[in-house]
Design a protein around this motif. Structure first.
Motif, PDB file in Angstrom:
ATOM      1  N   MET A 172       0.622  -1.071   0.100  1.00  0.00           N
ATOM      2  CA  MET A 172      -0.055   0.067   0.051  1.00  0.00           C
ATOM      3  C   MET A 172       0.856   1.255   0.072  1.00  0.00           C
ATOM      4  N   GLY A 173       0.283   2.329   0.110  1.00  0.00           N
ATOM      5  CA  GLY A 173       1.039   3.718   0.331  1.00  0.00           C
ATOM      6  C   GLY A 173       0.364   4.824  -0.626  1.00  0.00           C
ATOM      7  N   ARG A 174      -0.741   4.540  -1.194  1.00  0.00           N
ATOM      8  CA  ARG A 174      -1.778   5.420  -2.118  1.00  0.00           C
ATOM      9  C   ARG A 174      -0.719   5.875  -3.290  1.00  0.00           C
ATOM     10  N   ASP A 175      -0.413   7.243  -3.229  1.00  0.00           N
ATOM     11  CA  ASP A 175       0.565   7.634  -4.026  1.00  0.00           C
ATOM     12  C   ASP A 175       1.942   8.188  -3.668  1.00  0.00           C
ATOM     13  N   ALA A 176       2.229   7.324  -2.504  1.00  0.00           N
ATOM     14  CA  ALA A 176       3.665   7.521  -1.972  1.00  0.00           C
ATOM     15  C   ALA A 176       4.427   6.087  -1.757  1.00  0.00           C
ATOM     16  N   GLY A 177       5.578   6.466  -2.195  1.00  0.00           N
ATOM     17  CA  GLY A 177       6.410   4.966  -2.041  1.00  0.00           C
ATOM     18  C   GLY A 177       6.956   4.578  -0.888  1.00  0.00           C
ATOM     19  N   TYR A 178       6.802   5.478   0.366  1.00  0.00           N
ATOM     20  CA  TYR A 178       7.585   5.312   1.650  1.00  0.00           C
ATOM     21  C   TYR A 178       7.711   3.758   2.083  1.00  0.00           C
ATOM     22  N   ILE A 179       6.445   3.245   1.743  1.00  0.00           N
ATOM     23  CA  ILE A 179       6.308   1.770   2.400  1.00  0.00           C
ATOM     24  C   ILE A 179       6.962   0.856   1.487  1.00  0.00           C
ATOM     25  N   ALA A 180       6.980   0.941   0.313  1.00  0.00           N
ATOM     26  CA  ALA A 180       7.422  -0.042  -0.630  1.00  0.00           C
ATOM     27  C   ALA A 180       9.067   0.473  -0.695  1.00  0.00           C
ATOM     28  N   ASN A 181       9.694   1.553  -0.392  1.00  0.00           N
ATOM     29  CA  ASN A 181      11.172   1.657  -0.348  1.00  0.00           C
ATOM     30  C   ASN A 181      11.650   1.098   1.044  1.00  0.00           C
ATOM     31  N   ALA A 182      10.901   1.384   2.276  1.00  0.00           N
ATOM     32  CA  ALA A 182      11.322   0.558   3.475  1.00  0.00           C
ATOM     33  C   ALA A 182      11.459  -0.873   3.224  1.00  0.00           C
ATOM     34  N   VAL A 183      10.242  -1.379   2.665  1.00  0.00           N
ATOM     35  CA  VAL A 183       9.910  -2.915   2.725  1.00  0.00           C
ATOM     36  C   VAL A 183      11.098  -3.550   1.789  1.00  0.00           C
ATOM     37  N   GLY A 184      11.332  -2.523   0.854  1.00  0.00           N
ATOM     38  CA  GLY A 184      12.398  -3.296  -0.174  1.00  0.00           C
ATOM     39  C   GLY A 184      13.796  -3.504   0.233  1.00  0.00           C
ATOM     40  N   LEU A 185      14.104  -2.552   1.202  1.00  0.00           N
ATOM     41  CA  LEU A 185      15.231  -2.427   1.676  1.00  0.00           C
ATOM     42  C   LEU A 185      15.361  -3.522   2.960  1.00  0.00           C
ATOM     43  N   ALA A 186      14.339  -3.706   3.635  1.00  0.00           N
ATOM     44  CA  ALA A 186      14.215  -4.571   4.791  1.00  0.00           C
ATOM     45  C   ALA A 186      14.031  -6.083   4.382  1.00  0.00           C
ATOM     46  N   SER A 187      13.439  -6.215   3.306  1.00  0.00           N
ATOM     47  CA  SER A 187      13.186  -7.603   2.595  1.00  0.00           C
ATOM     48  C   SER A 187      14.280  -8.110   1.580  1.00  0.00           C
ATOM     49  N   GLY A 188      15.268  -7.130   1.319  1.00  0.00           N
ATOM     50  CA  GLY A 188      16.201  -7.425   0.239  1.00  0.00           C
ATOM     51  C   GLY A 188      15.592  -7.809  -1.160  1.00  0.00           C
ATOM     52  N   GLU A 190      14.731  -7.311  -5.271  1.00  0.00           N
ATOM     53  CA  GLU A 190      15.798  -7.209  -6.130  1.00  0.00           C
ATOM     54  C   GLU A 190      15.543  -5.761  -6.853  1.00  0.00           C
ATOM     55  N   ASP A 191      14.226  -5.362  -6.565  1.00  0.00           N
ATOM     56  CA  ASP A 191      13.790  -3.776  -7.145  1.00  0.00           C
ATOM     57  C   ASP A 191      12.742  -3.485  -6.729  1.00  0.00           C
ATOM     58  N   VAL A 192      12.618  -2.300  -6.426  1.00  0.00           N
ATOM     59  CA  VAL A 192      11.305  -1.709  -6.143  1.00  0.00           C
ATOM     60  C   VAL A 192      10.670  -0.576  -7.309  1.00  0.00           C
ATOM     61  N   LEU A 193       9.279  -0.664  -7.418  1.00  0.00           N
ATOM     62  CA  LEU A 193       8.531   0.399  -8.285  1.00  0.00           C
ATOM     63  C   LEU A 193       7.910   1.450  -7.483  1.00  0.00           C
ATOM     64  N   ILE A 194       8.238   2.509  -7.535  1.00  0.00           N
ATOM     65  CA  ILE A 194       7.525   3.504  -6.637  1.00  0.00           C
ATOM     66  C   ILE A 194       7.001   4.782  -7.516  1.00  0.00           C
ATOM     67  N   PRO A 195       6.026   5.461  -7.061  1.00  0.00           N
ATOM     68  CA  PRO A 195       5.740   6.677  -7.631  1.00  0.00           C
ATOM     69  C   PRO A 195       6.779   7.828  -7.918  1.00  0.00           C
ATOM     70  N   GLU A 196       7.632   7.914  -6.798  1.00  0.00           N
ATOM     71  CA  GLU A 196       8.430   8.767  -6.946  1.00  0.00           C
ATOM     72  C   GLU A 196       9.597   8.704  -7.948  1.00  0.00           C
TER      73      GLU A 196
END
Ligand code: ADP
Ligand code: F6P
Length: 325
Positions: A172-188, A190-196
């Protein structure tokens, strides 16, 4: 004029940690000799008069519970003056001088406007899993949400590894990628796709292919629900599978991330911010949001919190990509 009586409500999407925050507002206010009222269903309950007095035991046994005991709702009509007037009259009838609003930027817009129209003192506390509010490092519920998503991805990784699959996990995160970014780093991931960040699917696919050539046997891509991709997530999986030949599956974590028992960090920040909101009201302040910056309590004008966009830290995004070589 010093305040004697306050009300508290939760508004917008619920988040884990709202309950410890309510507990803190109620008990800190009572400790300081104030009368405290709870409002059910956010601005909807404020308008409909669902307002009741609370005591210390009203908030007993909730520190570990997700969601909000005050319920939450969205009321688009609160943008209209006449609707807000009804809410102000309800507060006036009960002699309530101030309102604590736990919610996101939409809720803060409402609180600011309410204060401007009727002079009722308002303080906002950031409560949303999205962590997209300017002026605070953390919003209540974010830490719980990223821990839930990380745990889920750890489990998905088992299947990804066993079947040598590629998993696309939407957070989730609506139109912000903070959750994806943090989770991407914490779970290793390969890539994250975020609105920013502008997305190049071909580059993401190339990274996955190169990773496999270097010996990786499975892959995780975290996608923020607001990422600007030219196709929906199921088609994305088909597209990537077609291009790479890697068996691909999709998991959408959805509302799982909003519930559950709040983490220690969410309980601690929620408790600190709740007490601080009351402290500010006692000092005569209004139209402010409380926040946490570098682990310190801060306050800033509500308007700043909802009018400006939070700065996005690209370094975390870059690090995810560096560490997934
Ligand atoms: P969040 O607070 O999580 O951002 P919303 O954007 O849904 O959630 O806003 C919650 C509620 O705040 C809305 O349903 C509405 O009642 C109120 N609200 C939002 N924007 C405004 C506005 N511009 N003026 C008055 N009230 C607003
Ligand atoms: O703002 C919190 C949030 O969970 C977002 O991440 C998401 O886009 C939205 O709320 C979902 O809202 P609803 O619960 O109304 O479907």
């Amino acid at each position: 004029m010093s305040i004697k009586s306050i009300a508290v409500l939760t508004s917008g999407g619920d988040s884990a940690g709202m309950n410890p925050c309510i507990r803190s507002v109620v008990r800190y206010a009572i400790y300081n000799g104030l009368k405290v009222f709870g409002v059910y269903r956010g601005y909807k309950g404020l308008v409909n008069g669902e307002i009741f007095e609370m005591n210390a035991s009203s908030v007993g046994g909730i520190i570990n519970r997700g969601g909000t005991i005050l319920y939450t709702a969205r009321l688009p009509e609160f943008k209209q003056y006449e609707t807000r007037k009804k809410a102000a009259e309800n507060l006036e009838k009960l002699g309530i001088d101030a309102l604590v609003v736990i919610g996101g930027d939409g809720s803060f817009r409402g609180a600011h406007q309410f204060h401007k129209d009727f002079g009722i003192k308002v303080i906002g506390i950031p409560g949303t899993i999205d962590n997209d509010i300017k002026g605070t490092d953390y919003t209540i519920g974010y830490d719980t949400a990223i821990n839930i998503a990380m745990d889920a991805i750890d489990k998905i990784r088992d299947t990804a590894t066993s079947h040598e699959r590629l998993f696309i996990v939407e957070v989730m995160g609506r139109d912000a990628g903070y959750i994806a970014n943090a989770v991407g780093l914490a779970s290793g991931a390969e890539d994250v796709l975020i609105p920013e960040i502008e997305i190049s699917l071909e580059e993401t696919i190339e990274r996955i292919v190169q990773g496999r050539k270097r010996g990786k046997t499975s892959s995780i891509i975290v996608v923020s629900e607001g990422a600007k991709i030219s196709m929906d997530i199921l088609h994305l999986a088909g597209y990537i599978e077609g291009k790479t030949g890697f068996e691909t599956r999709v998991t959408i974590l959805g509302h799982l991330q909003r519930g559950g028992s709040p983490t220690a960090l969410d309980r601690i920040y929620a408790s600190r911010m709740g007490a601080y909101a009351v402290e500010l009201l006692i000092k005569g302040e209004t139209d402010k949001m409380v926040g946490i910056v570098s682990d310190e309590l801060v306050s800033l004008p509500l308007e700043e919190a909802f009018e400006k966009k939070k700065d996005f830290d690209e370094n975390v995004y870059k690090l995810i990509r560096i560490l997934s070589i």
